[in-house]
Scaffold this active site. Structure first.
Site, PDB file in Angstrom:
ATOM      1  N   HIS A 141       0.916  -1.150   0.000  1.00 62.03           N
ATOM      2  CA  HIS A 141       0.000   0.000   0.000  1.00 62.03           C
ATOM      3  C   HIS A 141       0.945   1.186   0.000  1.00 62.03           C
ATOM      4  CE1 HIS A 141      -3.823   2.080   1.796  1.00 62.03           C
ATOM      5  NE2 HIS A 141      -2.971   3.039   1.409  1.00 62.03           N
ATOM      6  N   LEU A 142       0.902   1.970  -1.056  1.00 61.19           N
ATOM      7  CA  LEU A 142       1.872   3.062  -1.239  1.00 61.19           C
ATOM      8  C   LEU A 142       2.108   3.846   0.058  1.00 61.19           C
ATOM      9  CD1 LEU A 142       1.851   5.558  -4.188  1.00 61.19           C
ATOM     10  CD2 LEU A 142       2.171   6.335  -1.869  1.00 61.19           C
ATOM     11  N   HIS A 143       3.346   4.092   0.382  1.00 61.69           N
ATOM     12  CA  HIS A 143       3.656   4.874   1.573  1.00 61.69           C
ATOM     13  C   HIS A 143       4.935   5.670   1.349  1.00 61.69           C
ATOM     14  CE1 HIS A 143       5.115   0.738   1.932  1.00 61.69           C
ATOM     15  NE2 HIS A 143       6.198   1.239   2.507  1.00 61.69           N
ATOM     16  N   VAL A 144       4.886   6.925   1.796  1.00 64.34           N
ATOM     17  CA  VAL A 144       6.046   7.805   1.721  1.00 64.34           C
ATOM     18  C   VAL A 144       6.692   7.812   3.102  1.00 64.34           C
ATOM     19  CG1 VAL A 144       6.866  10.155   1.289  1.00 64.34           C
ATOM     20  CG2 VAL A 144       4.896   9.261   0.013  1.00 64.34           C
TER      21      VAL A 144
END
Ligand code: DGP
Length: 136
Positions: A94-97
């Protein structure tokens, strides 16, 4: 719902939340490179940057910028490291910065990410300090 970060967004898994807006949730990484290390995720599930709808790039990057500013004002960080793994080295799909507070001489080099741990109650302390700048 199988996705760990979707569960955090839904409030079904605990997390030390430091930032919340309409599109983005920010919470402390459980295995921080340095204390205060924050993950910013789009509330809507996307796996990687390639699937991120273009209009979401602005709220996500704006949140990263706000988190970086809070690390400076609240934690006294001299700078930050902002990064995102996509597929390769990405352990949660799940995209995460990642926004990591940095200080000159902190020893972080290249792409090896050493990890630290919070003592009991310490994550909450860091959460409160960042939330102070980002939510309250
Ligand atoms: P990456 O390796 O780039 O996919 O980063 C995933 C990060 O997610 C990693 O730094 C550790 C963090 N992480 C894994 N599980 C959890 C969790 O249950 N809660 C929180 N807050 N962070 C997690």
């Amino acid at each position: 719902m199988a996705c760990l970060f979707c569960k955090i967004v839904a409030g079904d898994e605990p997390a030390e939340v430091v930032l919340e807006d309409e599109h983005v949730l920010g919470f402390l990484d459980v295995r921080p490179v340095f204390k205060g290390h924050t993950l910013l995720v789009p509330r809507e599930h996307v796996d990687t940057l390639l699937e991120l709808p273009e209009p979401m790039t602005v709220p996500l990057f704006a949140a990263a910028r706000r988190a970086a500013a809070a690390m400076s004002s609240e934690l006294g960080a001299q700078g930050t490291f902002v990064a995102m793994n996509n597929v390769v080295s990405q352990s949660v799909p799940h995209l995460h910065v990642h926004v990591v507070p940095r200080t000159k001489g902190d020893g972080l080099r290249g792409f090896f990410w050493p990890r630290t741990r919070y003592a009991d109650g310490e994550a909450r302390e860091y959460r409160d300090r960042l939330r102070h700048a980002l939510v309250d």
